[in-house]
Scaffold this motif. Structure first.
Motif, short mmCIF file in Angstrom:
data_model
loop_
_atom_site.label_atom_id
_atom_site.label_comp_id
_atom_site.label_asym_id
_atom_site.label_seq_id
_atom_site.Cartn_x
_atom_site.Cartn_y
_atom_site.Cartn_z
N LEU A 189 0.83 -1.21 0.00
CA LEU A 189 0.00 0.00 0.00
C LEU A 189 0.86 1.26 0.00
O LEU A 189 0.53 2.24 -0.67
CB LEU A 189 -0.94 -0.01 1.20
N ARG A 190 1.97 1.23 0.74
CA ARG A 190 2.87 2.39 0.72
C ARG A 190 3.47 2.58 -0.67
O ARG A 190 3.64 3.71 -1.12
CB ARG A 190 3.96 2.22 1.78
N TYR A 191 3.78 1.50 -1.32
CA TYR A 191 4.34 1.56 -2.68
C TYR A 191 3.33 2.16 -3.66
O TYR A 191 3.67 3.03 -4.47
CB TYR A 191 4.74 0.15 -3.11
N VAL A 192 2.09 1.73 -3.54
CA VAL A 192 1.03 2.30 -4.38
C VAL A 192 0.84 3.78 -4.08
O VAL A 192 0.50 4.57 -4.96
CB VAL A 192 -0.30 1.52 -4.18
N ASP A 193 1.10 4.15 -2.83
CA ASP A 193 0.96 5.56 -2.42
C ASP A 193 2.17 6.40 -2.81
O ASP A 193 2.25 7.57 -2.44
CB ASP A 193 0.74 5.62 -0.90
N GLY A 194 3.11 5.81 -3.53
CA GLY A 194 4.25 6.57 -4.03
C GLY A 194 5.50 6.50 -3.19
O GLY A 194 6.49 7.19 -3.48
N LYS A 195 5.48 5.66 -2.15
CA LYS A 195 6.66 5.53 -1.30
C LYS A 195 7.65 4.53 -1.91
O LYS A 195 7.34 3.82 -2.86
CB LYS A 195 6.26 5.06 0.10
N ALA A 196 8.85 4.47 -1.33
CA ALA A 196 9.89 3.57 -1.82
C ALA A 196 9.50 2.12 -1.61
O ALA A 196 8.73 1.79 -0.71
CB ALA A 196 11.20 3.87 -1.10
N ALA A 197 10.02 1.26 -2.48
CA ALA A 197 9.74 -0.18 -2.38
C ALA A 197 10.42 -0.76 -1.15
O ALA A 197 11.62 -0.58 -0.95
CB ALA A 197 10.23 -0.89 -3.65
N GLU A 198 9.64 -1.45 -0.32
CA GLU A 198 10.15 -2.07 0.89
C GLU A 198 9.75 -3.54 0.90
O GLU A 198 8.65 -3.90 0.48
CB GLU A 198 9.56 -1.39 2.14
N GLY A 199 10.61 -4.39 1.43
CA GLY A 199 10.28 -5.80 1.54
C GLY A 199 10.53 -6.55 0.25
O GLY A 199 10.54 -5.96 -0.85
N GLU A 200 10.69 -7.85 0.36
CA GLU A 200 11.07 -8.67 -0.80
C GLU A 200 10.04 -8.62 -1.91
O GLU A 200 10.38 -8.44 -3.09
CB GLU A 200 11.26 -10.12 -0.33
N PHE A 201 8.75 -8.75 -1.57
CA PHE A 201 7.72 -8.79 -2.61
C PHE A 201 7.60 -7.47 -3.35
O PHE A 201 7.59 -7.42 -4.59
CB PHE A 201 6.37 -9.17 -2.00
N VAL A 202 7.52 -6.37 -2.61
CA VAL A 202 7.34 -5.07 -3.25
C VAL A 202 8.57 -4.69 -4.06
O VAL A 202 8.47 -4.11 -5.15
CB VAL A 202 7.00 -3.99 -2.20
N ARG A 203 9.74 -5.05 -3.56
CA ARG A 203 10.95 -4.79 -4.34
C ARG A 203 10.94 -5.61 -5.63
O ARG A 203 11.41 -5.15 -6.68
CB ARG A 203 12.20 -5.12 -3.51
N SER A 204 10.35 -6.81 -5.57
CA SER A 204 10.21 -7.62 -6.79
C SER A 204 9.28 -6.94 -7.80
O SER A 204 9.54 -6.97 -9.00
CB SER A 204 9.66 -9.01 -6.44
N LEU A 205 8.22 -6.32 -7.30
CA LEU A 205 7.32 -5.58 -8.18
C LEU A 205 8.07 -4.42 -8.85
O LEU A 205 7.95 -4.20 -10.06
CB LEU A 205 6.14 -5.02 -7.39
N ASP A 206 8.84 -3.70 -8.04
CA ASP A 206 9.58 -2.55 -8.56
C ASP A 206 10.66 -2.99 -9.55
O ASP A 206 10.87 -2.32 -10.58
CB ASP A 206 10.21 -1.78 -7.40
N GLN A 207 11.30 -4.10 -9.28
CA GLN A 207 12.29 -4.63 -10.21
C GLN A 207 11.64 -5.06 -11.52
O GLN A 207 12.23 -4.90 -12.60
CB GLN A 207 13.02 -5.81 -9.56
#
Length: 284
Positions: free
Chosen positions: A175-193
């Motif tokens: 949710l933080r990532y969707v809100d424009g924050k930096a990618a945190e955690g393995e899954f969200v970093r995978s999305l960003d990658q």
């Protein structure tokens, strides 16, 4: 005319990139499992940006990500960056559900064969104003809410603004990532990658360029059509105003010559009230 982003400017929130990232079955599967707290063995993609249009006179829909699992459960995942008027998003989810059900149930098939379905809106705003990270809706009895309808229909709305209230750390990070924050955690970093990987693919870049050109072409056609309609309406309005002014001047001349309103009305084929209106028109 809408200003389209360049390919390099796209983020996970943009419809095109959102679809591309969730073409990765591992990421899509993990996201569904985390949101719904269920286990999914395998996903089968129906279509990307699937279009459902049940008839020439009916309103069609385009689904962002439409997948089915090994048990036949179907999932429609939508990125929602535009806030609708009150109840607009809820009514939209209802329409999506009805269209999906109509397509799932083939003619002559029994209602009990309807697949379980999940419509998931990932919102960049709080759709219901209660600061919950997720709003899940199923049908239950108003008189006794422990009685569930169990029709297999579930609608969910994720709220990117409610991350601090999320119990699951991965959902909070998402949710933080969707809100424009930096990618945190393995899954969200995978999305960003995956976003960065998609941007490195020349084939996808060309696909977006073709899509952008088509969107611009349609926008230009719509603008040209609107201008043509506006000119035609303006000409028609101008001609009508010109005719009215001419009739008004004629009526005033006839009245000045002693003609009665009824005589003028009979001569022009108009009503007496219309002659009175023409006689009272201001000259410009």
């Amino acid at each position: 005319m809408e200003n389209l982003k360049s390919f390099d400017e796209l983020t996970f929130l943009d419809n095109f990139m959102f679809q591309c990232v969730l073409r990765n079955p591992r990421l899509c599967k993990h996201l569904i499992e985390k949101i719904l707290q269920i286990s999914v063995k395998e996903l089968h993609y129906q279509e990307f940006e699937k279009t459902i249009n049940l008839g020439l006179a009916s309103k069609g829909i385009r689904l962002d990500v439409y997948v089915r699992d090994e048990q036949g459960r179907v999932y429609d995942i939508e990125m929602q960056c535009t806030q609708f008027p009150q109840k607009g998003l809820a009514k939209r989810s209802r329409f999506y559900q009805s269209m999906i059900d109509m397509e799932l149930l083939e003619k002559g098939e029994k209602y009990e064969n309807l697949n379980a379905s999940y419509i998931i809106f990932i919102c960049t705003f709080d759709p219901f104003g209660r600061n919950l990270p997720m709003y899940t809706f199923t049908h239950c009895c108003e008189e006794e809410n422990t009685i569930k309808l169990k029709d297999g229909e579930t609608r969910l709305f994720l709220n990117s603004k409610g991350s601090e209230n999320a119990r699951d750390p991965e959902i909070a990070a998402f949710l933080r990532y969707v809100d424009g924050k930096a990618a945190e955690g393995e899954f969200v970093r995978s999305l960003d990658q995956e976003v960065q990987f998609v941007k490195s693919l020349e084939k996808v870049r060309r696909e977006y360029m073709i899509l952008s050109d088509e969107i611009r072409r349609r926008q230009e056609e719509a603008m040209a059509k609107g201008m043509a309609q506006g000119m035609a309406q303006g000409m028609a309005q101008g001609m009508a105003q010109g005719m009215a002014k001419g009739q008004s001047a004629f009526v005033k001349r006839m009245l000045a010559r002693g003609k009665s309103i009824q005589e003028i009305a009979d001569g022009l084929g108009l009503s007496a009230d219309e002659i009175k209106t023409l006689a009272e028109m201001e000259e410009s």
